[in-house]
Scaffold this active site. Sequence first.
Site, PDB file in Angstrom:
ATOM      1  N   ASP A 176       0.999   3.317   4.632  1.00  0.00           N
ATOM      2  CA  ASP A 176      -0.142   3.898   3.972  1.00  0.00           C
ATOM      3  C   ASP A 176      -1.152   4.543   4.940  1.00  0.00           C
ATOM      4  OD1 ASP A 176      -1.110   1.409   4.477  1.00  0.00           O
ATOM      5  OD2 ASP A 176      -1.528   0.752   2.567  1.00  0.00           O
TER       6      ASP A 176
ATOM      7  N   ASP B 211      -4.549   2.075  11.174  1.00  0.00           N
ATOM      8  CA  ASP B 211      -5.945   1.752  11.545  1.00  0.00           C
ATOM      9  C   ASP B 211      -5.973   1.211  12.854  1.00  0.00           C
ATOM     10  OD1 ASP B 211      -8.808   1.409  11.419  1.00  0.00           O
ATOM     11  OD2 ASP B 211      -8.523  -0.189   9.833  1.00  0.00           O
TER      12      ASP B 211
ATOM     13  N   GLY C 173       0.825  -1.267  -0.064  1.00  0.00           N
ATOM     14  CA  GLY C 173       0.077  -0.020  -0.037  1.00  0.00           C
ATOM     15  C   GLY C 173       0.796   1.370   0.005  1.00  0.00           C
TER      16      GLY C 173
ATOM     17  N   ASP D 134      -5.645  -0.164  -1.608  1.00  0.00           N
ATOM     18  CA  ASP D 134      -6.518  -1.235  -2.491  1.00  0.00           C
ATOM     19  C   ASP D 134      -7.714  -1.724  -1.989  1.00  0.00           C
ATOM     20  OD1 ASP D 134      -4.986  -3.059  -0.743  1.00  0.00           O
ATOM     21  OD2 ASP D 134      -5.953  -4.564  -1.795  1.00  0.00           O
TER      22      ASP D 134
ATOM     23  N   ARG E 106      -5.485   0.944  -6.678  1.00  0.00           N
ATOM     24  CA  ARG E 106      -4.330   1.389  -6.300  1.00  0.00           C
ATOM     25  C   ARG E 106      -3.880   2.760  -6.969  1.00  0.00           C
ATOM     26  NH1 ARG E 106      -2.208  -2.090  -2.345  1.00  0.00           N
ATOM     27  NH2 ARG E 106      -2.304  -4.254  -2.732  1.00  0.00           N
TER      28      ARG E 106
ATOM     29  N   PHE F   4     -13.545   2.670   4.803  1.00  0.00           N
ATOM     30  CA  PHE F   4     -12.549   1.978   4.104  1.00  0.00           C
ATOM     31  C   PHE F   4     -12.270   2.757   2.889  1.00  0.00           C
ATOM     32  CE2 PHE F   4     -10.655  -1.293   1.461  1.00  0.00           C
ATOM     33  CZ  PHE F   4      -9.740  -1.933   2.479  1.00  0.00           C
TER      34      PHE F   4
ATOM     35  N   LYS G 200      -6.878   6.714  10.886  1.00  0.00           N
ATOM     36  CA  LYS G 200      -8.178   6.213  11.350  1.00  0.00           C
ATOM     37  C   LYS G 200      -8.296   6.446  12.809  1.00  0.00           C
ATOM     38  CE  LYS G 200      -9.578   3.409   7.648  1.00  0.00           C
ATOM     39  NZ  LYS G 200     -10.134   1.962   7.443  1.00  0.00           N
TER      40      LYS G 200
HETATM   41  P1  IMP Z   1      -3.961  -1.938  10.607  1.00  0.00           P
HETATM   42  O1  IMP Z   1      -2.964  -3.056  10.976  1.00  0.00           O
HETATM   43  O2  IMP Z   1      -5.266  -2.252  11.185  1.00  0.00           O
HETATM   44  O3  IMP Z   1      -3.518  -0.622  11.497  1.00  0.00           O
HETATM   45  O4  IMP Z   1      -4.168  -1.599   9.006  1.00  0.00           O
HETATM   46  C1  IMP Z   1      -2.943  -1.405   8.506  1.00  0.00           C
HETATM   47  C2  IMP Z   1      -3.293  -1.884   7.146  1.00  0.00           C
HETATM   48  O5  IMP Z   1      -4.185  -2.412   6.485  1.00  0.00           O
HETATM   49  C3  IMP Z   1      -2.529  -0.929   6.027  1.00  0.00           C
HETATM   50  O6  IMP Z   1      -1.345  -0.932   5.896  1.00  0.00           O
HETATM   51  C4  IMP Z   1      -3.479  -1.003   4.942  1.00  0.00           C
HETATM   52  O7  IMP Z   1      -2.587  -1.864   3.826  1.00  0.00           O
HETATM   53  C5  IMP Z   1      -4.524  -1.588   5.387  1.00  0.00           C
HETATM   54  N1  IMP Z   1      -5.627  -0.875   5.596  1.00  0.00           N
HETATM   55  C6  IMP Z   1      -6.417  -0.405   6.871  1.00  0.00           C
HETATM   56  N2  IMP Z   1      -7.336   0.307   6.422  1.00  0.00           N
HETATM   57  C7  IMP Z   1      -7.503   0.444   5.002  1.00  0.00           C
HETATM   58  C8  IMP Z   1      -8.470   1.227   4.103  1.00  0.00           C
HETATM   59  O8  IMP Z   1      -9.339   1.829   4.627  1.00  0.00           O
HETATM   60  N3  IMP Z   1      -8.394   0.827   2.742  1.00  0.00           N
HETATM   61  C9  IMP Z   1      -7.222   0.092   2.434  1.00  0.00           C
HETATM   62  N4  IMP Z   1      -6.422  -0.595   3.263  1.00  0.00           N
HETATM   63  C10 IMP Z   1      -6.349  -0.412   4.432  1.00  0.00           C
HETATM   64 MG    MG Z   2      -0.294  -1.754   4.455  1.00  0.00          MG
END
Ligand code: IMP
Ligand code: MG
Length: 182
Positions: free
Chosen positions: A101, A104, A45, A160, A166, A153, A132
């Site tokens: 990227d 979350d 990403g 993606d 992307r 999302f 977020k």
């Molecule tokens: P986390 O591990 O939940 O913090 O999410 C991180 C990873 O999940 C990011 O590096 C993204 O690759 C993917 N991700 C989280 N939210 C989104 C979104 O809204 N769109 C696309 N990819 C996301």
């Molecule tokens: Mg990622």
Amino acid sequence: MDHDIERILISREQIAARVHELAGEIVVSYPNLHDRITIVTILSGSIIFLADLIRQMPIKMEIGLITVSSYSGATTESRGARLMKDLNVDIRDRDVLIVDDIFDTGGTLRLVKGLLEERRPRSLKTAVLLRKRAKNPPDVSVEFVGFDIEDRFVVGYGLDFNDQYRNCPHIAVLKPEVYATG
Ligand code: IMP
Ligand code: MG
């Protein structure tokens, strides 16, 4: 592709302006750079963010790649971060900047920071394009954030859904029927 987009959250012009600022903020945070920084990019990403960011950072650097996966297939539900491919550079005693990227649930950054800290870098900082705030855990910190966004999302600028979108130049939300069908 445009047909699948419900709304643009952040335009390419807004992204370009903020990435320019962010590059400046990052560079000034390394006043006494010892040698070069090592950028650890979390694939896939971050590729577009990385490409735009580093071309505006006039300092010595090397690029390392690490692959983490938390989604598979047509889903917007994280299944927890898993290391798919480890880093290809040695970071011991290096000034390391993680580039991702989006921040979350923090699972990805918790995993990557833990792995890198064990290898004794000289310093470790993190830059993300998007955050977020709704789900961010208190135990994972990031130093540089491009934009705080609502808990939706999003796709585009490297991010993606089901490995598509992307190449959308903006950060956008897809129509509900696209998320439902993949
Ligand atoms: P986390 O591990 O939940 O913090 O999410 C991180 C990873 O999940 C990011 O590096 C993204 O690759 C993917 N991700 C989280 N939210 C989104 C979104 O809204 N769109 C696309 N990819 C996301
Ligand atoms: Mg990622």
